[in-house]
Design an enzyme around this catalytic site. Structure first.
Site, PDB file in Angstrom:
ATOM      1  N   CYS A   2     -36.935   2.509  50.797  1.00  0.00           N
ATOM      2  CA  CYS A   2     -35.537   2.227  50.223  1.00  0.00           C
ATOM      3  C   CYS A   2     -34.462   3.309  50.263  1.00  0.00           C
ATOM      4  CB  CYS A   2     -35.770   1.845  48.872  1.00  0.00           C
ATOM      5  SG  CYS A   2     -37.213   0.561  48.355  1.00  0.00           S
ATOM      6  N   ARG A  27     -32.818   2.304  57.464  1.00  0.00           N
ATOM      7  CA  ARG A  27     -34.220   2.215  56.712  1.00  0.00           C
ATOM      8  C   ARG A  27     -34.654   0.891  56.574  1.00  0.00           C
ATOM      9  NH1 ARG A  27     -36.274   6.373  53.202  1.00  0.00           N
ATOM     10  NH2 ARG A  27     -35.366   8.589  53.817  1.00  0.00           N
ATOM     11  N   TRP A  74     -36.197  -2.382  49.795  1.00  0.00           N
ATOM     12  CA  TRP A  74     -37.223  -3.265  50.473  1.00  0.00           C
ATOM     13  C   TRP A  74     -38.217  -3.660  49.599  1.00  0.00           C
ATOM     14  CZ3 TRP A  74     -42.166  -2.882  52.653  1.00  0.00           C
ATOM     15  CH2 TRP A  74     -42.339  -3.607  53.680  1.00  0.00           C
ATOM     16  N   ASN A  98     -37.575   4.537  44.367  1.00  0.00           N
ATOM     17  CA  ASN A  98     -38.456   4.401  45.687  1.00  0.00           C
ATOM     18  C   ASN A  98     -39.911   4.713  44.990  1.00  0.00           C
ATOM     19  OD1 ASN A  98     -35.792   3.941  46.926  1.00  0.00           O
ATOM     20  ND2 ASN A  98     -35.991   5.599  47.991  1.00  0.00           N
ATOM     21  N   GLY A  99     -40.675   4.070  45.914  1.00  0.00           N
ATOM     22  CA  GLY A  99     -42.138   4.225  45.738  1.00  0.00           C
ATOM     23  C   GLY A  99     -42.779   3.240  45.063  1.00  0.00           C
ATOM     24  N   GLU A 491     -47.417   0.060  73.000  1.00  0.00           N
ATOM     25  CA  GLU A 491     -46.098   0.310  72.288  1.00  0.00           C
ATOM     26  C   GLU A 491     -45.104  -0.367  73.164  1.00  0.00           C
ATOM     27  OE1 GLU A 491     -42.645   2.408  70.617  1.00  0.00           O
ATOM     28  OE2 GLU A 491     -44.921   1.918  70.052  1.00  0.00           O
ATOM     29  N   LYS A 495     -42.726  -2.907  70.803  1.00  0.00           N
ATOM     30  CA  LYS A 495     -41.179  -2.893  70.712  1.00  0.00           C
ATOM     31  C   LYS A 495     -40.774  -4.417  70.807  1.00  0.00           C
ATOM     32  CE  LYS A 495     -39.972   1.177  70.078  1.00  0.00           C
ATOM     33  NZ  LYS A 495     -41.196   0.752  69.209  1.00  0.00           N
ATOM     34  N   GLU A 498     -41.133  -6.089  67.520  1.00  0.00           N
ATOM     35  CA  GLU A 498     -40.185  -5.545  66.568  1.00  0.00           C
ATOM     36  C   GLU A 498     -38.672  -6.036  66.585  1.00  0.00           C
ATOM     37  OE1 GLU A 498     -41.849  -1.238  65.330  1.00  0.00           O
ATOM     38  OE2 GLU A 498     -40.878  -1.316  67.195  1.00  0.00           O
ATOM     39  N   HIS A 514     -62.203 -10.137  78.638  1.00  0.00           N
ATOM     40  CA  HIS A 514     -63.225 -10.122  77.577  1.00  0.00           C
ATOM     41  C   HIS A 514     -62.337 -10.963  76.370  1.00  0.00           C
ATOM     42  CE1 HIS A 514     -66.240  -7.797  79.060  1.00  0.00           C
ATOM     43  NE2 HIS A 514     -65.258  -7.097  79.466  1.00  0.00           N
ATOM     44  N   LYS A 613     -37.492   1.793  58.530  1.00  0.00           N
ATOM     45  CA  LYS A 613     -37.624   2.864  59.609  1.00  0.00           C
ATOM     46  C   LYS A 613     -38.459   3.702  58.785  1.00  0.00           C
ATOM     47  CE  LYS A 613     -35.987   5.402  63.003  1.00  0.00           C
ATOM     48  NZ  LYS A 613     -36.446   5.080  64.160  1.00  0.00           N
TER      49      LYS A 613
END
Length: 618
Positions: A2, A27, A74, A98-99, A491, A495, A498, A514, A613
């Site tokens: 946040c 973020r 968030w 935050n947290g 990756e 991407k 996301e 497999h 982020k």
């Protein structure tokens, strides 16, 4: 993950809060709010959704005053809603947090018995109610605040207002970042220095368990034992324009094209090449590595090396394993930090843990490294953010120097991580004497050429937009590769997931038979990373297998590969390079492919849904 902004001074606080929160939008968040003190009264405005919704509400109900706090949330505890948005209030106490407060259920039960009622579903409101209760118990605000910090368990960055004290902000941190910005007759607080760079270059990073009082005239900071301490003032070197788009449609696209420059910055001062014929001039210089690994004439003092990371950083760690094992013959184990911390790994004083985190605040990585340190391990971090939590925890840090990365989906932070891991592998290759001198010197020459090679390569990808246009409406993608490029397939798939919200999976190409081959049907895009390396023939066979089942092959291969152009429907060409550079080279067209597909689908490229982020909660 946040965003927090606080201000006390002579400006209109709302302007500072909104500007700072806007700089923290990268973020990720689902609601926003602000509280401003005026004439000994605190007014709060909150809104679900983007920051523009909050701005619209404030336009209708202005918040005037020169002391205030703002927040972008968030959701963790409680759904995204205006009620669950910060700031939270309990009587005179107003705060942002935050947290995660891990013992929130126990505290909620205690406060309920004391007669408190809760307006939100959040754990954060409990902190406000608890401060209020301690003041009911007869404590002063300062003592109540300190008492509550000892009672809550978990991670927090807290900024608190007391309506009866309109001349100060109370601040505290433990496990979540919080920075104080210093001005003239004004001061600032934020969860990230990006929120402050428009106003000050001088900042103080709070340490874990620190708490403090911020006024217009100064800052008092106390450690966890209540002793007043002085934390160093750091000068921020970022400019305001660093965080601007520079003419690109999205931050992500800008950051993709910044990669030649930031990789040059990563290499700066770390690769030394002497003149022809000079001895012992070709070398890698890495900060604090000699102290970490001991005298050069003695063996490496570690018999176990772990790489810990999450998400994109985990993929860079997987590539790092290939680099380090090949060049130094040291055995590397790569773990997801979120799993490592719960599996009771075998760690002792001869263990090295390498933690990789773009932000330096990734909660799982930070917790796993903290546990490892308690068991005697030495810590090396690879990070982009100066003075963040993970570097401060570590015995040594290699900074990637990527600069601020605004797009949530990492691009330049990832390739600079790969560059640092390659530098570390080369350093260790010389330390262990497992890498021949000729190979080492050739690798240094290739590294020095890399930024220029990337600059030229980025001018050749005009066909990627057309490929994206042809395949943007597919519902599922498969990414395949082998060797050091296998993590690049992972990756590339990440991407695409996301930012376009298309299902995509990455696999080692040899594993396709497999299970994943059952998914392939007519027209399914299969993205194959296939440089001309030692497994080239093997990957060609994998292409034949997916073609036989009707897949549309999108191949990333080397310039001049005529065979590949007969096997794939779509071909993206990358200059041929040594095997250890191909993960970096191949990453960039995969980033562009995901970007163009997402852009053509009309998704929010820079701030994809549900993502943040910096993941600062477990």
């Amino acid at each position: 993950m946040c965003g927090i902004v606080g201000y006390i001074g002579s400006r209109e606080a709302t302007d500072v809060l909104i500007d700072g929160l806007r700089r923290l939008e990268y973020r990720g968040y689902d609601s926003a709010g602000a509280a401003v003190s005026y004439n000994n009264e605190i007014q709060i405005v909150r809104a679900e959704g983007k920051l523009k919704e909050l701005e619209s509400k404030i336009t209708k109900n202005p918040l005037n005053g020169t002391l205030g706090i703002g927040h972008t949330r968030w959701a963790t505890h409680g759904r995204p809603s205006e009620t669950n948005a910060h700031p939270h209030r309990a009587g005179d106490i107003v705060l942002v947090h935050n947290g995660i407060i891990e013992n929130h259920q126990k505290l909620r039960a205690y406060l309920s018995k004391k007669g408190h009622t809760f307006k939100s579903e959040t754990d954060s409101e409990i902190a406000a109610q608890l401060i209020q209760q301690r003041m009911f118990d007869g404590l002063s605000m300062e003592k109540a605040f300190c008492k509550v910090l000892s009672e809550i368990e978990g991670s927090y960055a807290l900024v608190v207002l007391n309506q009866k004290e309109p001349d100060r902000l109370y601040v505290a941190r433990n496990g979540s970042p919080l920075v104080v910005g210093l001005g003239k007759n004004e001061n600032f607080v934020a969860s990230d220095i990006a929120a402050l760079i428009a106003y000050t270059k001088n900042v103080i990073f709070l340490e874990d368990k620190d708490f403090g009082i911020v006024t217009r005239d100064g800052v008092k900071i106390f450690d966890g034992k209540g002793k007043q301490v002085k934390r160093p003032v750091k000068e921020v070197t970022w400019s305001r324009t660093t965080a601007e788009k520079g003419g690109y449609k999205h931050f992500m696209l800008k950051e993709i094209f910044e990669q030649p420059q930031v990789i040059a910055d990563t290499l700066l001062g770390r690769v030394i090449q002497g003149k022809q014929g000079e001895k012992n001039q070709q070398k890698i210089i890495l900060e604090n590595m000699d102290a970490l690994f001991g005298p050069k004439n003695k063996p490496i003092p570690f018999d176990k090396i772990f790489i810990l990371a999450c998400g994109t950083s985990y993929h860079s760690g997987l590539v790092g394993k290939y680099f380090i094992e090949e060049m130094s013959r040291l055995s590397i184990q790569v773990d997801l930090a979120s799993e490592f911390r719960y599996r009771n790994p075998v760690i002792d004083k001869k263990t090295l843990v390498i933690g990789i985190s773009q932000s330096g605040e990734t909660a799982d990585t930070l917790a796993a490294m903290t546990d490892a340190k308690k068991k005697g391990a030495k810590l090396l971090s690879i990070c982009n953010v100066l003075e963040s939590s993970i570097p401060r925890l570590s015995h040594a840090t290699l900074y990637t120097r990527a600069g601020p990365e605004i797009g949530v989906a990492s691009t330049k932070a990832f390739t600079t991580q790969l560059t640092v891991l390659l530098l570390l592998a080369l350093y260790l290759g010389r330390r262990t004497k497992k890498m021949p001198t000729q190979d080492f010197e050739e690798a240094l020459k290739e590294l020095v050429r890399l930024p220029d090679r990337l600059e030229k390569m980025l001018k050749t990808f005009g066909n990627i937009s057309q490929i994206a246009d042809r395949h943007k409406n597919r519902s599922s993608y498969l990414y395949l590769a082998r060797g050091a490029n296998y993590p690049i397939a992972l990756e590339g798939a990440l991407k695409l997931k996301e930012i376009s919200y298309i299902h995509a999976e990455g696999y080692a190409a040899g594993e396709m038979k497999h299970g994943p081959i059952a998914l392939i049907d007519e027209g399914m895009p299969v993205v194959v990373v296939i440089p001309q390396d030692r497994v080239y023939e093997k990957v060609l066979s994998n292409i034949e297998e997916v073609r036989a089942r009707g897949a549309c092959v999108i191949a990333l291969g080397n310039t001049g590969d005529k065979i590949l152009q007969t096997k794939a429907q779509e071909v993206i060409l990358v200059p041929k390079a040594p095997w250890y550079l191909t993960p970096i080279l191949m990453s960039i067209p995969l980033q562009l492919l995901a970007y163009h597909i997402a852009d053509k689908k009309g998704t929010d490229v820079d701030q994809p849904r549900n993502l943040a982020k910096s993941v600062t909660v477990e």
